[in-house]
Design a protein around this motif. Structure first.
Motif, short mmCIF file in Angstrom:
data_model
loop_
_atom_site.label_atom_id
_atom_site.label_comp_id
_atom_site.label_asym_id
_atom_site.label_seq_id
_atom_site.Cartn_x
_atom_site.Cartn_y
_atom_site.Cartn_z
N GLY A 77 19.70 -32.08 29.68
CA GLY A 77 20.11 -32.87 30.84
C GLY A 77 20.89 -34.07 30.34
N THR A 78 21.37 -34.89 31.25
CA THR A 78 22.08 -36.11 30.87
C THR A 78 21.40 -37.27 31.59
N PRO A 79 21.65 -38.49 31.16
CA PRO A 79 21.02 -39.63 31.85
C PRO A 79 21.33 -39.64 33.35
N ASP A 80 22.52 -39.16 33.72
CA ASP A 80 22.88 -39.14 35.14
C ASP A 80 22.44 -37.87 35.85
N ASN A 81 22.04 -36.90 35.08
CA ASN A 81 21.67 -35.61 35.68
C ASN A 81 20.52 -35.02 34.86
N LEU A 82 19.35 -35.62 35.05
CA LEU A 82 18.19 -35.20 34.27
C LEU A 82 17.76 -33.80 34.67
N HIS A 83 17.28 -33.05 33.69
CA HIS A 83 16.61 -31.78 33.99
C HIS A 83 15.35 -32.12 34.81
N PRO A 84 14.94 -31.25 35.75
CA PRO A 84 13.74 -31.54 36.54
C PRO A 84 12.52 -31.86 35.68
N GLU A 91 8.41 -39.52 35.73
CA GLU A 91 7.48 -39.77 36.85
C GLU A 91 6.04 -39.92 36.35
N TYR A 92 5.66 -39.11 35.38
CA TYR A 92 4.28 -39.15 34.88
C TYR A 92 4.13 -40.03 33.64
N SER A 93 5.20 -40.74 33.28
CA SER A 93 5.15 -41.62 32.08
C SER A 93 4.50 -40.89 30.91
N VAL A 94 5.02 -39.72 30.61
CA VAL A 94 4.39 -38.87 29.58
C VAL A 94 4.45 -39.48 28.19
N PRO A 95 5.62 -39.94 27.70
CA PRO A 95 5.68 -40.32 26.29
C PRO A 95 4.84 -41.54 25.95
N GLN A 96 4.30 -41.50 24.75
CA GLN A 96 3.68 -42.70 24.17
C GLN A 96 4.66 -43.20 23.11
N CYS A 97 4.51 -42.78 21.85
CA CYS A 97 5.51 -43.19 20.86
C CYS A 97 6.82 -42.44 21.06
N GLY A 98 6.73 -41.24 21.66
CA GLY A 98 7.92 -40.48 22.00
C GLY A 98 8.41 -39.51 20.95
N TYR A 99 7.84 -39.59 19.74
CA TYR A 99 8.43 -38.82 18.63
C TYR A 99 8.44 -37.32 18.89
N CYS A 100 7.41 -36.81 19.50
CA CYS A 100 7.29 -35.36 19.70
C CYS A 100 7.97 -34.87 20.97
N GLN A 101 8.43 -35.81 21.82
CA GLN A 101 8.69 -35.44 23.21
C GLN A 101 9.93 -34.57 23.42
N ILE A 140 1.48 -34.01 29.82
CA ILE A 140 2.49 -32.97 29.64
C ILE A 140 2.21 -31.83 30.61
N LYS A 141 0.95 -31.43 30.72
CA LYS A 141 0.62 -30.32 31.61
C LYS A 141 0.94 -30.68 33.07
N LEU A 142 0.59 -31.89 33.48
CA LEU A 142 0.89 -32.33 34.85
C LEU A 142 2.40 -32.34 35.09
N ALA A 143 3.14 -32.84 34.11
CA ALA A 143 4.59 -32.93 34.28
C ALA A 143 5.24 -31.55 34.31
#
Ligand code: FES
Length: 171
Positions: A77-84, A91-101, A140-143
């Motif tokens: 996706g792109t910042p202007d056109n995110l993948h769902p 929406e679910y604020s999934v990342p913490q450190c983000g490295y694996c995301q 991750i599962k919720l998202a």
């Protein structure tokens, strides 16, 4: 010379054929979203799509992707056109450190391309090899469920990879 599709563009590289795909994408094409984690294909931080399948790019030699279609996180996706799924991740604020995301998103998007309505077991099986040291698994599962629902509501067409067409476009 090795030719392949990278995020829907035809590319070529003249490089040691044993070079892992991850380093070609990161160092040659300067796309840094896919991460080096374990270097042994065990953690999933480097996950990309090869012909629609989630693969570990840290152990895949570039010679193995001749003629293939590669998608890295930059092609999802792109910042202007995110993948769902990316929207659901926000929406679910999934990342913490983000490295694996980025790897998590590539594994999840490969799952939904094949299975638009995955069960908990389906999700656990597909995401099993993607490690998150911050423990974001429940989010991750919720998202994934939310992203899948959004994709079904939008009537997203599941893309079926056609290797014949990809090879024609690459040549
Ligand atoms: Fe830190 Fe997953 S968010 S490793």
């Amino acid at each position: 010379m090795i030719s392949f599709q990278l995020n829907n563009s035809s590319v070529q590289v003249d490089i040691d054929p044993d070079t892992p795909l991850l380093w070609v994408v990161r160092d040659h094409f300067k796309l840094k979203g896919s991460k080096f984690g374990c270097g042994m294909g065990l953690c999933g931080a480097c996950t990309m799509h090869v012909n629609g399948e989630a693969v570990r790019s840290c152990t895949l030699p570039i010679s193995a992707v001749q003629g293939a279609a590669i998608t890295s996180i930059e092609g999802l996706g792109t910042p202007d056109n995110l993948h769902p799924l990316q929207q659901a991740w926000v929406e679910y604020s999934v990342p913490q450190c983000g490295y694996c995301q980025s790897g998590q998103l590539m594994a999840a998007s490969a799952l939904l391309a094949k299975n638009p309505n995955p069960s908990d077991d389906d999700i656990e099986m597909a995401m099993n090899g993607n490690i998150c040291r911050c423990g974001t698994y429940s989010k991750i599962k919720l998202a994934i469920k939310s992203g899948a629902e959004a994709m079904r509501a939008q009537g997203n067409v599941v893309e079926i990879f056609d290797p014949v067409m990809a090879n024609k476009e690459a040549s």
